[in-house]
Design a protein around this motif. Structure first.
Motif, PDB file in Angstrom:
ATOM      1  N   ALA A  37      54.141  58.856  37.034  1.00 58.16           N
ATOM      2  CA  ALA A  37      55.107  59.721  37.718  1.00 58.16           C
ATOM      3  C   ALA A  37      56.304  59.985  36.811  1.00 58.16           C
ATOM      4  CB  ALA A  37      55.545  59.076  39.028  1.00 58.16           C
ATOM      5  N   LYS A  89      56.378  58.392  48.269  1.00 61.15           N
ATOM      6  CA  LYS A  89      57.263  59.519  48.589  1.00 61.15           C
ATOM      7  C   LYS A  89      56.459  60.739  48.967  1.00 61.15           C
ATOM      8  CE  LYS A  89      61.820  58.782  47.410  1.00 61.15           C
ATOM      9  NZ  LYS A  89      62.257  58.102  46.192  1.00 61.15           N
ATOM     10  N   ARG A 122      61.133  75.758  41.625  1.00 55.53           N
ATOM     11  CA  ARG A 122      60.947  74.353  42.010  1.00 55.53           C
ATOM     12  C   ARG A 122      60.629  73.500  40.778  1.00 55.53           C
ATOM     13  NH1 ARG A 122      56.090  72.747  46.031  1.00 55.53           N
ATOM     14  NH2 ARG A 122      54.856  73.464  44.265  1.00 55.53           N
ATOM     15  N   ALA A 123      59.768  74.029  39.907  1.00 53.00           N
ATOM     16  CA  ALA A 123      59.411  73.276  38.704  1.00 53.00           C
ATOM     17  C   ALA A 123      60.613  73.170  37.762  1.00 53.00           C
ATOM     18  CB  ALA A 123      58.238  73.943  37.997  1.00 53.00           C
ATOM     19  N   GLU A 153      63.824  69.398  46.683  1.00 47.24           N
ATOM     20  CA  GLU A 153      63.093  68.183  47.032  1.00 47.24           C
ATOM     21  C   GLU A 153      62.966  67.180  45.889  1.00 47.24           C
ATOM     22  OE1 GLU A 153      62.342  67.201  49.867  1.00 47.24           O
ATOM     23  OE2 GLU A 153      60.880  65.599  49.549  1.00 47.24           O
ATOM     24  N   ALA A 154      62.415  67.625  44.762  1.00 48.31           N
ATOM     25  CA  ALA A 154      62.156  66.671  43.676  1.00 48.31           C
ATOM     26  C   ALA A 154      63.448  66.106  43.058  1.00 48.31           C
ATOM     27  CB  ALA A 154      61.268  67.314  42.619  1.00 48.31           C
ATOM     28  N   MET A 189      63.561  70.357  37.912  1.00 47.54           N
ATOM     29  CA  MET A 189      63.473  69.026  37.306  1.00 47.54           C
ATOM     30  C   MET A 189      63.855  69.057  35.826  1.00 47.54           C
ATOM     31  SD  MET A 189      62.737  66.732  39.496  1.00 47.54           S
ATOM     32  CE  MET A 189      61.964  65.340  38.689  1.00 47.54           C
ATOM     33  N   ARG A 201      57.236  62.293  52.462  1.00 48.30           N
ATOM     34  CA  ARG A 201      58.008  63.531  52.478  1.00 48.30           C
ATOM     35  C   ARG A 201      57.137  64.779  52.619  1.00 48.30           C
ATOM     36  NH1 ARG A 201      63.045  63.918  53.412  1.00 48.30           N
ATOM     37  NH2 ARG A 201      62.905  65.899  52.328  1.00 48.30           N
ATOM     38  N   ILE A 202      55.926  64.729  52.069  1.00 45.00           N
ATOM     39  CA  ILE A 202      55.120  65.944  51.986  1.00 45.00           C
ATOM     40  C   ILE A 202      53.905  65.895  52.920  1.00 45.00           C
ATOM     41  CG2 ILE A 202      53.865  67.482  50.415  1.00 45.00           C
ATOM     42  CD1 ILE A 202      56.897  67.127  49.789  1.00 45.00           C
ATOM     43  N   HIS A 245      52.910  65.338  43.093  1.00 41.06           N
ATOM     44  CA  HIS A 245      52.702  64.461  41.941  1.00 41.06           C
ATOM     45  C   HIS A 245      53.178  65.136  40.658  1.00 41.06           C
ATOM     46  CE1 HIS A 245      49.454  61.704  43.912  1.00 41.06           C
ATOM     47  NE2 HIS A 245      50.673  61.474  44.329  1.00 41.06           N
ATOM     48  N   ALA A 246      52.889  66.437  40.546  1.00 36.83           N
ATOM     49  CA  ALA A 246      53.298  67.151  39.339  1.00 36.83           C
ATOM     50  C   ALA A 246      54.820  67.158  39.188  1.00 36.83           C
ATOM     51  CB  ALA A 246      52.767  68.580  39.356  1.00 36.83           C
ATOM     52  N   LEU A 247      55.541  67.042  40.316  1.00 38.01           N
ATOM     53  CA  LEU A 247      57.005  67.000  40.256  1.00 38.01           C
ATOM     54  C   LEU A 247      57.508  65.593  39.963  1.00 38.01           C
ATOM     55  CD1 LEU A 247      57.776  69.291  43.288  1.00 38.01           C
ATOM     56  CD2 LEU A 247      58.485  69.729  40.945  1.00 38.01           C
ATOM     57  N   GLY A 248      56.586  64.649  39.837  1.00 36.14           N
ATOM     58  CA  GLY A 248      56.990  63.279  39.522  1.00 36.14           C
ATOM     59  C   GLY A 248      57.240  62.415  40.741  1.00 36.14           C
ATOM     60  N   MET A 249      56.800  62.868  41.902  1.00 37.01           N
ATOM     61  CA  MET A 249      56.998  62.046  43.105  1.00 37.01           C
ATOM     62  C   MET A 249      55.940  60.948  43.155  1.00 37.01           C
ATOM     63  SD  MET A 249      57.949  65.038  45.830  1.00 37.01           S
ATOM     64  CE  MET A 249      58.386  64.059  47.242  1.00 37.01           C
ATOM     65  N   SER A 250      56.333  59.765  43.633  1.00 41.92           N
ATOM     66  CA  SER A 250      55.410  58.644  43.725  1.00 41.92           C
ATOM     67  C   SER A 250      54.448  58.862  44.902  1.00 41.92           C
ATOM     68  CB  SER A 250      56.191  57.353  43.940  1.00 41.92           C
ATOM     69  OG  SER A 250      56.849  57.404  45.183  1.00 41.92           O
ATOM     70  N   GLN A 282      64.662  63.527  45.646  1.00 45.72           N
ATOM     71  CA  GLN A 282      63.772  62.398  45.900  1.00 45.72           C
ATOM     72  C   GLN A 282      63.423  61.618  44.629  1.00 45.72           C
ATOM     73  OE1 GLN A 282      62.911  61.260  48.842  1.00 45.72           O
ATOM     74  NE2 GLN A 282      64.072  62.878  49.824  1.00 45.72           N
ATOM     75  N   VAL A 283      63.319  62.320  43.507  1.00 49.36           N
ATOM     76  CA  VAL A 283      62.850  61.652  42.291  1.00 49.36           C
ATOM     77  C   VAL A 283      64.012  61.236  41.402  1.00 49.36           C
ATOM     78  CG1 VAL A 283      61.425  61.909  40.230  1.00 49.36           C
ATOM     79  CG2 VAL A 283      60.690  62.929  42.385  1.00 49.36           C
ATOM     80  N   ARG A 338      55.478  62.609  34.364  1.00 48.55           N
ATOM     81  CA  ARG A 338      55.315  63.947  34.937  1.00 48.55           C
ATOM     82  C   ARG A 338      56.641  64.618  35.236  1.00 48.55           C
ATOM     83  NH1 ARG A 338      50.867  61.926  39.067  1.00 48.55           N
ATOM     84  NH2 ARG A 338      48.959  62.356  37.882  1.00 48.55           N
ATOM     85  N   ARG A 339      57.682  63.823  35.404  1.00 46.46           N
ATOM     86  CA  ARG A 339      59.008  64.390  35.685  1.00 46.46           C
ATOM     87  C   ARG A 339      59.393  65.496  34.711  1.00 46.46           C
ATOM     88  NH1 ARG A 339      63.785  60.158  36.374  1.00 46.46           N
ATOM     89  NH2 ARG A 339      63.058  58.964  38.155  1.00 46.46           N
TER      90      ARG A 339
END
Lengths: 322, 253
Positions: free
Chosen positions: B86, A208, B162-163, B113-114, B166, A212-213, A200-205, B117-118, B89-90
């Motif tokens: 969401a 997803k 990873r952070a 991943e992000a 984005m 994915r996780i 969630h912190a990465l902005g994934m819905s 996917q995002v 948070r991106r």
């Protein structure tokens, strides 16, 4: 006994000689001790063997069993077709169960109270009544809905729709879904909450994150009991006998009652059930390995890899002694 | 300088327990903002409110001028939909105390991943960028390892990469070195120092007073859900004004 003793002392003497000669640091000689004797194991082994021999003898010499019939019918076309249908209905019902089960588990864990209650009631009903009863309910559905009417899309007599195959599929599949839902729910809740937070912190819905996780990690918990469920399903599928679907048990029983070889044909059924469940047990093992990815640093060797390693070690030992 | 994070009277309760009792503070763009305080003081909770992992009960919280988790129309507040949260948070990267890497993916897959996917970045592009980021945190040779094959310090550096993948405008660090062996702390702090030098706005909850003094631009000491003392880290750490701050620092320094 004395022979062995002599050899051992010989060995010890030569080892001592070697260490005296070389003078350098020699690794300590391997311990050669007489192992603890397990007399109990031998006795129990003999008892078990004797009992098995008695049982085999009882079966083999039973006058009413025509053993050649077992051999004659194992590869009989009708039997093979029955085994094929058992496999087909089990696989399809299981696929249905897994897909619906995942959906039901997600519904139960949903924040939406409607979906979570619908899932709860579904699981309550389908786990709370016997599969056998459910099979019969589906088979006799025409008594309540004589016509299957999906408006402009589809319309037909229920009796034509609810074939033995359909009744078997719905009965087994929908029942399995209730059990799979509980297994999947356990798997989903077993995944650390930090994983969802990170996603969630990465902005994934939500969707997803789940796909994915969470679900891939839940699989590690879900797969072993699902393998059990499938092996159970292969055997439970014999209940669809009741809705006249011509699977393995029905096929063998029909031959059995017409050829007066009831027991013999049950043996044939057992053989095929064992063959199918054994094959899938092996498949389950490899599936579990696949989903253990990343969770342990080193996957344990497969039996085949172990055999290879052992063979190599054996041949190395042999070549070194020669 | 503009405010990247602005908190006005932020309250947060878990059931009957009030964890944040009115937090007012401002994080300026480009600065390293350190939050210190005893455990249970609410500093981690406040950090988690910034990217809406926790919902605040009262007050207002803005990131880059935008209200977090709500939309204001007139004098009414509307909750944002999950997809809108969401979206917010991106732009906010977060690094957790327990790393929270995805264990079923390799290091490079974690970083890719992000974006894939995002943001819908192509896999090839994402992999290239992820590899660069892993090199930046000193783990170029660990790209194909699973998290379980990495040390804690390495895992945390992958989590930072990873952070960063984005391209966030703000990075939140929740006690990033607290779960690490003492000898691995340095590597992670080095990466964070580099990041600070590159101009990233960072809010860091930490017990590393050395890092706060050396790298921090502002420091806040929290206790019992309120800000007790704030100011320049060097001033606060060497010459604390409040008794509570003095007592805390005498124990940790």
């Amino acid at each position: 006994m004395t022979d062995k003793f002599d050899k051992e002392t010989d060995g010890a003497r030569s080892a001592a000689a070697v260490s005296k000669d070389s003078g350098a640091a020699v690794p300590p000689a391997a311990i050669k001790a007489i192992p603890v004797r397990h007399y109990g194991r031998w006795v129990s082994g003999v008892v078990v063997l004797a009992l098995v021999a008695l049982l085999v003898n009882a079966f083999a010499t039973a006058e009413k069993i025509q053993w050649h019939a077992v051999g004659d019918y194992v590869f009989d076309g009708t039997v093979l077709a029955g085994a094929g249908r058992t496999l087909l209905i089990s696989v399809l019902a299981m696929v249905m169960g897994v897909v619906l089960g995942v959906i039901l588990a997600v519904m139960r864990l949903s924040k939406n109270p409607v979906t979570s209650w619908v899932a709860w009631i579904y699981i309550w009903f389908f786990r709370g009544t016997p599969v056998y009863v459910q099979l019969l309910l589906w088979f006799n559905l025409a008594l309540i809905f004589p016509m299957l009417n999906l408006g402009p899309i589809y319309k037909d007599e229920m009796v034509d729709v609810m074939t033995p195959f359909m009744a078997a599929l719905l009965g087994l599949g929908l029942n399995e879904a209730a059990y799979m839902a509980e297994i999947c729910r356990a798997g989903l809740t077993a995944v650390d909450e930090g994983q969802t937070e990170a996603a969630h912190a990465l902005g994934m819905s939500h969707g997803k994150t789940l796909r994915r996780i969470v679900i891939p990690q839940a699989m590690r918990v879900i797969v072993p009991p699902t393998g059990n469920e499938f092996i159970n399903m292969l055997k439970t599928s014999s209940l669809v006998y009741a809705v006249t679907y011509n699977e393995l048990l029905r096929a063998t029983s029909t031959i059995g009652s017409t050829s007066y070889a009831v027991m013999e044909m049950l043996f044939v059924a057992c053989i095929w059930y064992l063959v199918i469940t054994s094959v899938f047990s092996v498949g389950q093992y490899y599936l579990e390995r696949r989903f253990a990815r990343g969770s342990s640093r080193n996957l344990p060797a497969t039996p085949w890899q172990k055999i290879k390693v052992n063979l190599m070690a054996f041949s190395r030992e042999r070549s070194s002694t020669v | 300088m503009t405010a990247m994070v602005k908190a006005e009277g932020v309250h947060k309760s878990f059931g009957p327990v009030e964890v944040l009792k009115g937090i007012d503070l401002e994080v300026r763009t480009g600065e390293v903002f350190c939050l210190i305080g005893p455990s249970g003081s609410g500093k981690s909770t406040f950090l988690r409110c910034i990217n809406h992992l926790e919902k605040i009960n009262a007050g207002r919280l803005y990131v880059d001028g935008e209200l977090v988790g709500y939309r204001q129309k007139g004098d009414k507040l509307y909750e944002l939909k999950d997809s809108e949260v969401a979206q917010q948070r991106r732009d906010i990267g977060m690094v957790f105390q327990r790393f929270n890497l995805f264990p079923h993916m390799t290091a490079v897959e974690n970083v890719m991943e992000a974006p894939v996917q995002v943001k819908g970045v192509s896999k090839a592009q994402a992999r290239e960028r992820a590899t660069q980021l892993l090199e930046r945190v000193g783990l170029g040779d660990k790209a194909r390892n699973y998290p379980s094959q990495l040390s804690g310090g390495q895992q945390q550096r992958v989590a930072i990469a990873r952070a960063l993948a984005m391209d966030p405008k703000l990075m939140l660090f929740d006690e990033p070195t607290s779960a690490l062996d003492p000898e691995l702390v340095g590597d992670v702090l080095d990466v964070m120092r580099d990041l600070a030098e590159s101009g990233m706005t960072m809010v860091v909850v930490t017990h590393e007073m050395g890092f706060a003094r050396e790298v921090g631009d502002s420091l806040v000491f929290m206790d019992g859900g309120v800000v007790v003392e704030s100011g320049n880290p060097r001033d606060v750490l060497t010459d604390p004004q409040h008794e509570r701050t003095k007592a805390f620092l005498s124990k940790v320094l």
